[in-house]
Design a protein around this motif. Structure first.
Motif, PDB file in Angstrom:
ATOM      1  N   PRO A   1       0.823  -1.218   0.000  1.00 27.19           N
ATOM      2  CA  PRO A   1       0.000   0.000   0.000  1.00 27.19           C
ATOM      3  C   PRO A   1       0.852   1.259   0.000  1.00 27.19           C
ATOM      4  O   PRO A   1       2.032   1.250   0.410  1.00 27.19           O
ATOM      5  N   GLU A   2       0.236   2.361  -0.463  1.00 23.41           N
ATOM      6  CA  GLU A   2       0.959   3.629  -0.584  1.00 23.41           C
ATOM      7  C   GLU A   2       1.521   4.103   0.751  1.00 23.41           C
ATOM      8  O   GLU A   2       2.559   4.758   0.808  1.00 23.41           O
ATOM      9  N   PHE A   3       0.834   3.771   1.868  1.00 23.36           N
ATOM     10  CA  PHE A   3       1.289   4.285   3.163  1.00 23.36           C
ATOM     11  C   PHE A   3       2.529   3.569   3.672  1.00 23.36           C
ATOM     12  O   PHE A   3       3.148   4.015   4.638  1.00 23.36           O
ATOM     13  N   VAL A   4       2.910   2.434   3.048  1.00 21.86           N
ATOM     14  CA  VAL A   4       4.018   1.643   3.577  1.00 21.86           C
ATOM     15  C   VAL A   4       5.328   2.408   3.511  1.00 21.86           C
ATOM     16  O   VAL A   4       6.140   2.359   4.443  1.00 21.86           O
ATOM     17  N   ASP A   5       5.572   3.133   2.406  1.00 21.39           N
ATOM     18  CA  ASP A   5       6.814   3.916   2.301  1.00 21.39           C
ATOM     19  C   ASP A   5       6.928   4.896   3.465  1.00 21.39           C
ATOM     20  O   ASP A   5       7.985   5.007   4.106  1.00 21.39           O
ATOM     21  N   ALA A   6       5.844   5.616   3.732  1.00 19.62           N
ATOM     22  CA  ALA A   6       5.856   6.578   4.835  1.00 19.62           C
ATOM     23  C   ALA A   6       6.040   5.871   6.170  1.00 19.62           C
ATOM     24  O   ALA A   6       6.761   6.352   7.055  1.00 19.62           O
ATOM     25  N   ALA A   7       5.406   4.709   6.341  1.00 21.60           N
ATOM     26  CA  ALA A   7       5.524   3.965   7.593  1.00 21.60           C
ATOM     27  C   ALA A   7       6.962   3.492   7.805  1.00 21.60           C
ATOM     28  O   ALA A   7       7.503   3.580   8.929  1.00 21.60           O
ATOM     29  N   GLU A   8       7.603   3.000   6.738  1.00 17.98           N
ATOM     30  CA  GLU A   8       8.988   2.540   6.864  1.00 17.98           C
ATOM     31  C   GLU A   8       9.913   3.693   7.253  1.00 17.98           C
ATOM     32  O   GLU A   8      10.789   3.546   8.114  1.00 17.98           O
ATOM     33  N   MET A   9       9.706   4.854   6.614  1.00 14.24           N
ATOM     34  CA  MET A   9      10.541   6.008   6.955  1.00 14.24           C
ATOM     35  C   MET A   9      10.254   6.499   8.369  1.00 14.24           C
ATOM     36  O   MET A   9      11.168   6.908   9.091  1.00 14.24           O
ATOM     37  N   ALA A  10       8.986   6.447   8.772  1.00 17.61           N
ATOM     38  CA  ALA A  10       8.634   6.883  10.124  1.00 17.61           C
ATOM     39  C   ALA A  10       9.278   5.981  11.163  1.00 17.61           C
ATOM     40  O   ALA A  10       9.780   6.448  12.200  1.00 17.61           O
ATOM     41  N   ILE A  11       9.281   4.668  10.913  1.00 13.87           N
ATOM     42  CA  ILE A  11       9.906   3.728  11.849  1.00 13.87           C
ATOM     43  C   ILE A  11      11.407   3.982  11.922  1.00 13.87           C
ATOM     44  O   ILE A  11      12.004   4.003  13.004  1.00 13.87           O
ATOM     45  N   ALA A  12      12.032   4.182  10.748  1.00 16.51           N
ATOM     46  CA  ALA A  12      13.472   4.465  10.739  1.00 16.51           C
ATOM     47  C   ALA A  12      13.773   5.763  11.472  1.00 16.51           C
ATOM     48  O   ALA A  12      14.740   5.853  12.248  1.00 16.51           O
ATOM     49  N   LEU A  13      12.934   6.795  11.252  1.00 14.94           N
ATOM     50  CA  LEU A  13      13.128   8.076  11.910  1.00 14.94           C
ATOM     51  C   LEU A  13      12.966   7.949  13.418  1.00 14.94           C
ATOM     52  O   LEU A  13      13.822   8.410  14.192  1.00 14.94           O
ATOM     53  N   LEU A  14      11.883   7.322  13.851  1.00 17.31           N
ATOM     54  CA  LEU A  14      11.606   7.198  15.283  1.00 17.31           C
ATOM     55  C   LEU A  14      12.684   6.374  15.971  1.00 17.31           C
ATOM     56  O   LEU A  14      13.231   6.773  17.006  1.00 17.31           O
ATOM     57  N   THR A  15      13.005   5.219  15.387  1.00 19.47           N
ATOM     58  CA  THR A  15      14.022   4.361  16.008  1.00 19.47           C
ATOM     59  C   THR A  15      15.386   5.038  15.993  1.00 19.47           C
ATOM     60  O   THR A  15      16.151   4.940  16.963  1.00 19.47           O
ATOM     61  N   GLY A  16      15.692   5.730  14.903  1.00 20.27           N
ATOM     62  CA  GLY A  16      16.964   6.447  14.835  1.00 20.27           C
ATOM     63  C   GLY A  16      17.072   7.529  15.885  1.00 20.27           C
ATOM     64  O   GLY A  16      18.112   7.686  16.540  1.00 20.27           O
ATOM     65  N   LEU A  17      15.982   8.296  16.073  1.00 16.15           N
ATOM     66  CA  LEU A  17      16.000   9.343  17.097  1.00 16.15           C
ATOM     67  C   LEU A  17      16.142   8.750  18.498  1.00 16.15           C
ATOM     68  O   LEU A  17      16.860   9.295  19.351  1.00 16.15           O
ATOM     69  N   ILE A  18      15.429   7.641  18.736  1.00 16.33           N
ATOM     70  CA  ILE A  18      15.553   6.986  20.044  1.00 16.33           C
ATOM     71  C   ILE A  18      16.983   6.516  20.264  1.00 16.33           C
ATOM     72  O   ILE A  18      17.551   6.677  21.351  1.00 16.33           O
ATOM     73  N   MET A  19      17.586   5.960  19.215  1.00 18.46           N
ATOM     74  CA  MET A  19      18.967   5.501  19.332  1.00 18.46           C
ATOM     75  C   MET A  19      19.910   6.668  19.587  1.00 18.46           C
ATOM     76  O   MET A  19      20.859   6.556  20.387  1.00 18.46           O
ATOM     77  N   ILE A  20      19.657   7.801  18.946  1.00 20.13           N
ATOM     78  CA  ILE A  20      20.496   8.985  19.150  1.00 20.13           C
ATOM     79  C   ILE A  20      20.416   9.449  20.590  1.00 20.13           C
ATOM     80  O   ILE A  20      21.401   9.943  21.167  1.00 20.13           O
ATOM     81  N   VAL A  21      19.255   9.292  21.205  1.00 20.79           N
ATOM     82  CA  VAL A  21      19.105   9.657  22.618  1.00 20.79           C
ATOM     83  C   VAL A  21      19.727   8.598  23.524  1.00 20.79           C
ATOM     84  O   VAL A  21      20.424   8.910  24.494  1.00 20.79           O
ATOM     85  N   LEU A  22      19.507   7.327  23.195  1.00 17.83           N
ATOM     86  CA  LEU A  22      19.881   6.247  24.116  1.00 17.83           C
ATOM     87  C   LEU A  22      21.374   6.017  24.244  1.00 17.83           C
ATOM     88  O   LEU A  22      21.878   5.809  25.346  1.00 17.83           O
ATOM     89  N   VAL A  23      22.095   6.027  23.114  1.00 17.15           N
ATOM     90  CA  VAL A  23      23.506   5.625  23.164  1.00 17.15           C
ATOM     91  C   VAL A  23      24.314   6.474  24.151  1.00 17.15           C
ATOM     92  O   VAL A  23      24.987   5.946  25.036  1.00 17.15           O
TER      93      VAL A  23
END
Length: 852
Positions: free
Chosen positions: A448-470
């Protein structure tokens, strides 16, 4: 002291240092590349989906609706090299028809006349006398024999192909398109606009083309790595859509005059091959008759072999088409009638057949492994009947009867071998067969069309969390988080594939986060004292000293580099400042501006606001950053009210100073605009010079609202989000306008006072009068609206003599009573304009503002 040290250590880890900036840059780069989505990245992504199909391919259908008539090596050895004479091909079609085939489809193009036609034979043989030539020329051509046969049987589909250049067919009509286009509404593009065009078509010779029941394009376009994953459902030529071979075979099989491409604003949604249609009425006794098998409804049933039967209570079952004759013999079928007796009859219906596609009209089949059981050698079909027409038994009739027969080749020398996710080498004809199976059993891979946005959102959210956590919890615990997220993302991707055939790429996000994790783990951080100094320097200009100290003590209150927050923005501007500035020289004007900005700034800072910048006589401020302010809209509105109220004493003092100095005095008057919503706030600029500022549509709208305060004759104009958060304040509706730079309407309001003013009967009378006037205006009741404008003036006049009077002052310094004259005049002017030139029938009351 130990606890205090631990607390400071945690705060230091939360600070945004060089490592986090680099990680944020990496994350931004990853997201940019994902939005760009270059070809190599797409190839890597679909390789993941290939792996899924290899692990769990589609199950091979035990009773496939398709049979492949194979021009295999054995057939070529026995019959002779390809191409065979078309009288032999005609014989093969005749044999298939006699064996009960439903449709014959040729994964072959007959682009040239048969070389064994009489004319070709005469030209190729040397030394023939004229009499012999004349005898040979009287023999009916193989092409005519073949064309005559397929015209009689009316169930043959021939293939055609795409050419990289335009090819003219002189004297021949353009091939008729069997694809109809339907749009969700007239404002969305036509489905053809989403389909790539092709330069030219390689068509069959005219006699065969005219005789065939259908024409399908054979192009199976491999992707850059040579694998066929997605099959175009259509090709566009001269503004017409032509269907793929497999779809055309199904169209002819179901006796349809065409297929419908459904278009939406996001692209092609799907293809309607057959809508669900009630067909027969059958006595309900058949439901209890165990001699006729009724299968529970399965979304993946074979739509070519089954009909839907209504079991009652909105429950459906399936019944084989092949049992219809037996059912009719025992329970006579009737044609469907809407007014049937539901107690006596139930309904047999044709199933709906819709083909899922991506936005460009490409079908993503769910491939199975190669199924050799559906192959029948072409030589066996040719020899299925002897010269007397007796069946020879060389072919199992169960493989042929009622099937869709596709004639193609598995012979390597004929160069129709493809690669699909589940097989390295597979005949191209089986790709068409598998596509037909996917359509008839409704088994597609979907993205579905929303999958691209969902994949980027997951990468963004997880990346930001990782930037905070490390930096905060250390590499070990961050690694645990990374492994948890990676396993969870992979499991979720596998679950969506196995349960819903939805293909979601977890690999890209996991890889991006892994690189960020490694980068952060091996990067150093700036010293705590340097960060304190940077923070103090950055914020001392636009925060109160107390707030600066809080930020310095706890840098976690900041998200340097930009973050999205729900905020309230305020713009304040002096009215008529040009006239005032003409009374002073540059030095005097600077002193005047300082006298104005100082009390207004103090009010903002006292209400937890942040000064973004001064722009001459204009102030830009915001709330809920860097400090959290859960009541930011309320604090912003109270600040605005106090700023308006502060103008009266300020003007009194300035007037006295002007009198003492013997110069002219003009009152300072301000207009304010407030808007709430998401905005990006953070340190912006360069390493050499940066400012803590805010950006976004919310900011632009607030600036536009400040400009509208003069248009509507009010001190403070607020947007709808701000109004929702301070609904208990004294607020009146102003208009629904499309401010400059926007494309949609915006409801705007005037802030008149706080909660106490809102409860006053005088204000309530004003509010109700304004609402009534605007309502009749939007109803286009011009006379009523014009009369209500006088009512508004009267209500405001009456309110001016009450305790709310001072609040209703548009010119606070001069204490002019606010009679809402500007607002009433504005609406009366529009009414006159609309009476002369009425708005359109679908007018929604939105006024397009032409000024900022």
């Amino acid at each position: 002291m130990v606890e205090q040290s631990k607390s400071k250590k945690k705060r230091r880890r939360f600070s945004i240092g060089k490592a986090r900036w680099i990680a944020l840059g990496l994350l931004t780069a990853f997201l940019f590349v994902r939005v760009w989505d270059p070809g190599p990245l797409q190839t890597v992504r679909v390789k993941t989906f290939d792996f899924f199909q290899q692990l769990e391919p589609r199950e091979i259908m035990p009773d496939s609706p398709v049979v492949i008539i194979d021009l295999d090596e054995a057939s070529l050895k026995e019959v002779g090299q390809w191409p065979w004479p078309r009288n032999q091909i005609a014989q093969m079609v005749a044999n298939l028809v006699n064996m009960g085939v439903s449709v014959v489809g040729f994964d072959i193009i007959f682009a040239e006349p048969d070389r064994m036609n009489s004319q070709s034979v005469v030209k190729s043989l040397v030394g023939l006398d004229q009499e012999t030539k004349d005898k040979i020329l009287k023999i009916r051509s193989n092409d005519a024999i073949f064309a005559g046969l397929i015209k009689r049987v009316k169930n043959v589909v021939v293939g055609q192909s795409v050419l990289p250049f335009e090819r003219k067919y002189e004297g021949r009509k353009r091939l008729k398109s069997r694809v109809f286009e339907r749009r969700a509404n007239k404002n969305v593009p036509k489905p053809r606009d989403w389909v790539p065009g092709v330069p030219g078509l390689l068509r069959n010779i005219e006699p065969i083309e005219l005789a065939a029941a259908g024409h399908g394009l054979l192009a199976l376009q491999p992707e850059v790595d040579g694998i066929v994953r997605r099959v175009p459902a259509f090709f566009k030529k001269s503004k017409k859509l032509y269907p793929a071979f497999s779809l055309e075979v199904m169209r002819v099989a179901f006796g349809k005059g065409g297929m419908v491409a459904e278009g939406t604003e996001a692209g092609i949604a799907d293809i309607n091959l057959q809508g669900r249609r009630p067909l027969y009425l059958v006595p309900r006794a058949v439901l209890q008759d165990k001699s006729f098998e009724k299968i529970l409804y399965d979304p993946m049933f074979n739509r070519f072999a089954y009909l839907e039967i209504d079991l009652g209570g909105k429950e459906k079952g399936l019944i084989k088409k092949s049992t219809l004759a037996a059912i009719h013999k025992k329970y006579p079928l009737q044609k469907y009638n809407k007014k049937f007796d539901e107690k006596k009859f139930t309904v047999l219906s044709l199933p709906s057949i819709r083909v899922s596609t991506d936005r460009q009209g490409r079908i993503w089949p769910y491939f199975s492994k190669r199924d050799t059981s559906k192959y029948v050698s072409a030589k066996d079909v040719l020899s299925a009947f002897d010269e007397k027409g007796k069946f020879s038994g060389t072919v199992d009739l169960k493989k042929i009867q009622g099937k869709l027969a596709l004639l193609g080749t598995s012979a390597t020398g004929l160069l129709d071998i493809k690669t699909v996710p589940t097989e390295r080498f597979i005949p191209g004809v089986e790709v068409h067969a598998q596509l037909i199976e996917s359509v008839l059993t409704n088994q597609f891979l979907n993205r579905p069309e929303f999958v691209d946005a969902a994949e980027m959102a997951i990468a963004l959210l997880t990346g930001l969390i990782m930037i905070v956590l490390v930096p905060w919890v250390g590499a070990r615990w961050a690694l645990v988080f990374f492994l948890t997220v990676s396993i969870g993302a992979g499991a979720a991707s596998w679950f969506l594939y196995t349960e819903y055939r939805m293909i979601v790429d977890a690999a890209y996000g996991v890889t991006a986060v892994l690189i960020i994790y490694v980068t952060l783990t091996y990067m150093g951080y700036a010293s705590e004292e340097a960060q304190r100094r940077q923070t103090r320097d950055a914020f001392s200009k636009y925060l109160s000293p107390a707030m600066v100290e809080q930020v310095v003590e706890d840098p976690t209150l900041l998200t340097l580099g930009g973050s999205t927050r729900d905020m309230t923005l305020l713009f304040c501007d002096v009215r008529g400042f040009t006239s005032i500035s003409e009374l002073f020289d540059a030095e005097g004007l600077t002193v005047l501006i300082n006298k104005l900005l100082t009390p207004l700034t103090d009010i903002i800072l006292a209400k937890n606001g942040t000064i973004d910048k001064y722009m001459g006589d204009c102030i830009m401020a915001f709330w809920n950053a860097p400090m959290d302010d859960p009541k930011h809209a309320e604090d912003g509105c109270r600040s605005a009210l106090e700023m308006v109220a502060a103008m009266a004493p300020l003007n009194a003092r300035l007037a006295q100073e002007a009198k003492d100095e013997g110069r002219k005095h003009l009152d300072l008057k301000v207009g304010l605009g407030l808007n709430s919503g998401d905005a990006v706030v953070g340190n912006m600029g360069t390493a050499q010079r940066m400012d803590y500022s805010v950006l976004g549509d919310t900011v632009n709208t607030a600036a536009r609202l400040e400009g509208q305060s003069k248009t509507y004759g009010t001190d403070i104009v607020i947007g709808p989000s701000t109004r929702e958060q301070v609904s208990e304040f004294a607020i009146i509706e102003l208009d629904n306008i499309q401010v400059k730079g926007k494309t949609v309407g915006l409801q705007i309001y005037a802030l008149m006072g706080d909660e106490e003013v809102a409860k006053d009967p005088a204000f309530i009378a004003v509010k109700e009068a304004v609402s009534e006037m605007i309502r009749e205006y939007r109803n286009q009741a011009w006379d009523k609206a014009r009369g209500l404008a006088d009512k508004v003036r009267a209500a405001a006049e009456a309110a001016a003599d009450t305790k709310v009077g001072p609040v209703l002052a548009v010119k606070a310094a001069a204490s002019d009573r606010f009679r809402l004259d500007v607002l009433c005049d504005l609406y009366e002017s529009r009414i006159r304009q609309y009476e002369a030139d009425p708005p359109p029938a679908d007018w929604d009351g939105v006024f397009i503002a032409t000024t900022k």
